[in-house]
Design a protein around this motif. Structure first.
Motif, PDB file in Angstrom:
ATOM      1  N   LYS A  31       0.822  -1.220   0.000  1.00 48.98           N
ATOM      2  CA  LYS A  31       0.000   0.000   0.000  1.00 48.98           C
ATOM      3  C   LYS A  31       0.859   1.275   0.000  1.00 48.98           C
ATOM      4  CE  LYS A  31      -3.760   2.137   2.556  1.00 48.98           C
ATOM      5  NZ  LYS A  31      -4.708   2.010   3.641  1.00 48.98           N
ATOM      6  N   SER A  32       1.846   1.329   0.860  1.00 44.78           N
ATOM      7  CA  SER A  32       2.688   2.516   0.963  1.00 44.78           C
ATOM      8  C   SER A  32       3.501   2.736  -0.313  1.00 44.78           C
ATOM      9  CB  SER A  32       3.617   2.376   2.173  1.00 44.78           C
ATOM     10  OG  SER A  32       4.491   3.471   2.230  1.00 44.78           O
ATOM     11  N   ASP A  33       4.057   1.660  -0.869  1.00 48.81           N
ATOM     12  CA  ASP A  33       4.851   1.752  -2.089  1.00 48.81           C
ATOM     13  C   ASP A  33       4.002   2.219  -3.271  1.00 48.81           C
ATOM     14  OD1 ASP A  33       7.242   1.402  -3.654  1.00 48.81           O
ATOM     15  OD2 ASP A  33       6.341  -0.440  -4.447  1.00 48.81           O
ATOM     16  N   VAL A  34       2.795   1.661  -3.418  1.00 44.44           N
ATOM     17  CA  VAL A  34       1.906   2.063  -4.515  1.00 44.44           C
ATOM     18  C   VAL A  34       1.528   3.535  -4.365  1.00 44.44           C
ATOM     19  CG1 VAL A  34      -0.364   1.721  -5.585  1.00 44.44           C
ATOM     20  CG2 VAL A  34       1.016  -0.263  -4.932  1.00 44.44           C
ATOM     21  N   LEU A  35       1.190   3.949  -3.153  1.00 44.99           N
ATOM     22  CA  LEU A  35       0.820   5.348  -2.911  1.00 44.99           C
ATOM     23  C   LEU A  35       1.979   6.278  -3.280  1.00 44.99           C
ATOM     24  CD1 LEU A  35      -1.235   7.412  -1.856  1.00 44.99           C
ATOM     25  CD2 LEU A  35      -0.264   7.063   0.426  1.00 44.99           C
ATOM     26  N   THR A  36       3.189   5.911  -2.908  1.00 46.46           N
ATOM     27  CA  THR A  36       4.362   6.729  -3.227  1.00 46.46           C
ATOM     28  C   THR A  36       4.549   6.845  -4.735  1.00 46.46           C
ATOM     29  OG1 THR A  36       5.458   6.105  -1.169  1.00 46.46           O
ATOM     30  CG2 THR A  36       6.870   6.917  -2.946  1.00 46.46           C
ATOM     31  N   LYS A  37       4.464   5.720  -5.456  1.00 46.64           N
ATOM     32  CA  LYS A  37       4.663   5.741  -6.911  1.00 46.64           C
ATOM     33  C   LYS A  37       3.558   6.529  -7.613  1.00 46.64           C
ATOM     34  CE  LYS A  37       7.457   1.606  -7.282  1.00 46.64           C
ATOM     35  NZ  LYS A  37       7.541   0.224  -7.682  1.00 46.64           N
ATOM     36  N   VAL A  38       2.326   6.359  -7.169  1.00 46.05           N
ATOM     37  CA  VAL A  38       1.212   7.100  -7.772  1.00 46.05           C
ATOM     38  C   VAL A  38       1.400   8.593  -7.536  1.00 46.05           C
ATOM     39  CG1 VAL A  38      -1.273   7.556  -7.615  1.00 46.05           C
ATOM     40  CG2 VAL A  38      -0.442   5.196  -7.702  1.00 46.05           C
ATOM     41  N   ASN A  39       1.772   8.969  -6.324  1.00 45.14           N
ATOM     42  CA  ASN A  39       1.947  10.395  -6.017  1.00 45.14           C
ATOM     43  C   ASN A  39       3.153  11.007  -6.721  1.00 45.14           C
ATOM     44  OD1 ASN A  39      -0.369  10.812  -4.553  1.00 45.14           O
ATOM     45  ND2 ASN A  39       0.571  10.207  -2.625  1.00 45.14           N
ATOM     46  N   GLU A  40       4.205  10.222  -6.932  1.00 42.63           N
ATOM     47  CA  GLU A  40       5.337  10.717  -7.723  1.00 42.63           C
ATOM     48  C   GLU A  40       4.879  11.036  -9.141  1.00 42.63           C
ATOM     49  OE1 GLU A  40       8.309   7.671  -7.485  1.00 42.63           O
ATOM     50  OE2 GLU A  40       8.955   8.278  -5.474  1.00 42.63           O
ATOM     51  N   TYR A  41       4.079  10.144  -9.710  1.00 45.31           N
ATOM     52  CA  TYR A  41       3.567  10.356 -11.061  1.00 45.31           C
ATOM     53  C   TYR A  41       2.639  11.579 -11.104  1.00 45.31           C
ATOM     54  CZ  TYR A  41       0.999   9.643 -15.388  1.00 45.31           C
ATOM     55  OH  TYR A  41       0.420   9.827 -16.610  1.00 45.31           O
ATOM     56  N   LEU A  42       1.710  11.664 -10.155  1.00 47.20           N
ATOM     57  CA  LEU A  42       0.797  12.805 -10.124  1.00 47.20           C
ATOM     58  C   LEU A  42       1.551  14.112  -9.924  1.00 47.20           C
ATOM     59  CD1 LEU A  42      -2.143  11.312  -8.015  1.00 47.20           C
ATOM     60  CD2 LEU A  42      -2.069  11.678 -10.492  1.00 47.20           C
ATOM     61  N   GLY A  43       2.586  14.078  -9.088  1.00 47.78           N
ATOM     62  CA  GLY A  43       3.400  15.273  -8.870  1.00 47.78           C
ATOM     63  C   GLY A  43       4.092  15.730 -10.139  1.00 47.78           C
ATOM     64  N   ALA A  44       4.586  14.771 -10.928  1.00 47.77           N
ATOM     65  CA  ALA A  44       5.236  15.107 -12.199  1.00 47.77           C
ATOM     66  C   ALA A  44       4.253  15.754 -13.174  1.00 47.77           C
ATOM     67  CB  ALA A  44       5.857  13.864 -12.818  1.00 47.77           C
ATOM     68  N   LEU A  45       2.973  15.427 -13.017  1.00 50.00           N
ATOM     69  CA  LEU A  45       1.945  16.030 -13.874  1.00 50.00           C
ATOM     70  C   LEU A  45       1.433  17.355 -13.314  1.00 50.00           C
ATOM     71  CD1 LEU A  45      -0.248  12.896 -14.739  1.00 50.00           C
ATOM     72  CD2 LEU A  45       1.417  14.041 -16.204  1.00 50.00           C
ATOM     73  N   GLY A  46       1.857  17.676 -12.091  1.00 50.06           N
ATOM     74  CA  GLY A  46       1.385  18.894 -11.442  1.00 50.06           C
ATOM     75  C   GLY A  46       0.002  18.734 -10.836  1.00 50.06           C
ATOM     76  N   VAL A  47      -0.373  17.479 -10.550  1.00 49.09           N
ATOM     77  CA  VAL A  47      -1.680  17.169  -9.978  1.00 49.09           C
ATOM     78  C   VAL A  47      -1.492  16.878  -8.499  1.00 49.09           C
ATOM     79  CG1 VAL A  47      -3.639  15.566 -10.075  1.00 49.09           C
ATOM     80  CG2 VAL A  47      -2.467  16.230 -12.174  1.00 49.09           C
ATOM     81  N   GLY A  48      -2.474  17.239  -7.690  1.00 50.03           N
ATOM     82  CA  GLY A  48      -2.391  17.006  -6.255  1.00 50.03           C
ATOM     83  C   GLY A  48      -2.244  15.541  -5.892  1.00 50.03           C
ATOM     84  N   ALA A  49      -1.609  15.302  -4.771  1.00 46.93           N
ATOM     85  CA  ALA A  49      -1.331  13.944  -4.313  1.00 46.93           C
ATOM     86  C   ALA A  49      -2.567  13.291  -3.704  1.00 46.93           C
ATOM     87  CB  ALA A  49      -0.214  13.979  -3.273  1.00 46.93           C
ATOM     88  N   LEU A  50      -2.589  11.955  -3.758  1.00 42.11           N
ATOM     89  CA  LEU A  50      -3.638  11.182  -3.090  1.00 42.11           C
ATOM     90  C   LEU A  50      -3.245  11.016  -1.621  1.00 42.11           C
ATOM     91  CD1 LEU A  50      -4.225   8.235  -5.615  1.00 42.11           C
ATOM     92  CD2 LEU A  50      -5.551  10.339  -5.385  1.00 42.11           C
ATOM     93  N   SER A  51      -4.241  10.957  -0.758  1.00 40.72           N
ATOM     94  CA  SER A  51      -3.940  10.742   0.657  1.00 40.72           C
ATOM     95  C   SER A  51      -3.895   9.256   0.992  1.00 40.72           C
ATOM     96  CB  SER A  51      -4.982  11.451   1.537  1.00 40.72           C
ATOM     97  OG  SER A  51      -6.278  10.966   1.236  1.00 40.72           O
ATOM     98  N   GLU A  52      -4.546   8.437   0.153  1.00 34.62           N
ATOM     99  CA  GLU A  52      -4.524   6.994   0.385  1.00 34.62           C
ATOM    100  C   GLU A  52      -4.874   6.252  -0.896  1.00 34.62           C
ATOM    101  OE1 GLU A  52      -7.631   5.152   2.708  1.00 34.62           O
ATOM    102  OE2 GLU A  52      -8.994   6.803   2.292  1.00 34.62           O
TER     103      GLU A  52
END
Length: 176
Positions: A31-52
């Protein structure tokens, strides 16, 4: 589209290994690893991070692939083959619709009353399918196969056999 155009070329073992990395089911362990990878991708797009991320959710993303040669294969060939395959897969269903009276051509219409729009006929559809399958998909598949063979040590699950994707009218069944 992937089952029809990708699996015959990559083979079941390589395709399943690729999917195992690209399509990740969220568990308590990852769960933590997936959240980190998803948020890294969203951050690169300039989109807000997921909380979970929810346990049991499936994330389908090339960013989750850990084996770099698979990422390279996706960016170089697979995404284009999949895109072309989707176009090929929807050509016939978008040309015809099922009604109580049987298969009917979609009636085209324009944005105004004066627009002149004509539905493609069987020869038009045949040309489009040949162009997509033999021209675009076939070329990409052949080039991908040759490229993988040159990098065989990076793709040990790639089947070194002839065959795979069939080209032509028999593929779509449209010509019968």
């Amino acid at each position: 589209a992937e089952e029809k155009y990708i699996v015959p070329v990559l083979g079941e073992r390589m395709y399943e290994d690729f999917l195992r990395q690209k399509n990740v089911v969220v568990t308590e362990t990852n769960k933590s690893d997936v959240l980190t990878k998803v948020n890294e991708y969203l951050g690169a797009l300039g989109v807000g991070a997921l909380s979970e991320v929810k346990i049991g959710a499936i994330y389908n993303s090339v960013e989750l692939i850990t084996y770099e040669p698979y990422r390279l294969l996706w960016h170089r060939y697979l995404w284009r083959i999949v895109a072309e395959a989707v176009d090929a897969s929807v050509t016939i269903p978008s040309w015809l619709r099922h009604t109580a009276q049987g298969q009917q051509k979609h009636n085209p219409f324009g944005f105004t009353q004066t627009d002149k729009v004509v539905t493609g006929n069987r020869d038009d559809i045949r040309y489009k399918m040949d162009s997509i399958v033999q021209g675009r998909i076939g070329t990409l598949v052949r080039n991908m196969r040759d490229w993988i063979k040159c990098k065989k040590n990076e793709y040990p699950l790639f089947p070194d056999v002839k065959g795979g994707l069939r080209m032509g009218g028999i593929l779509t069944g449209l010509y019968e």
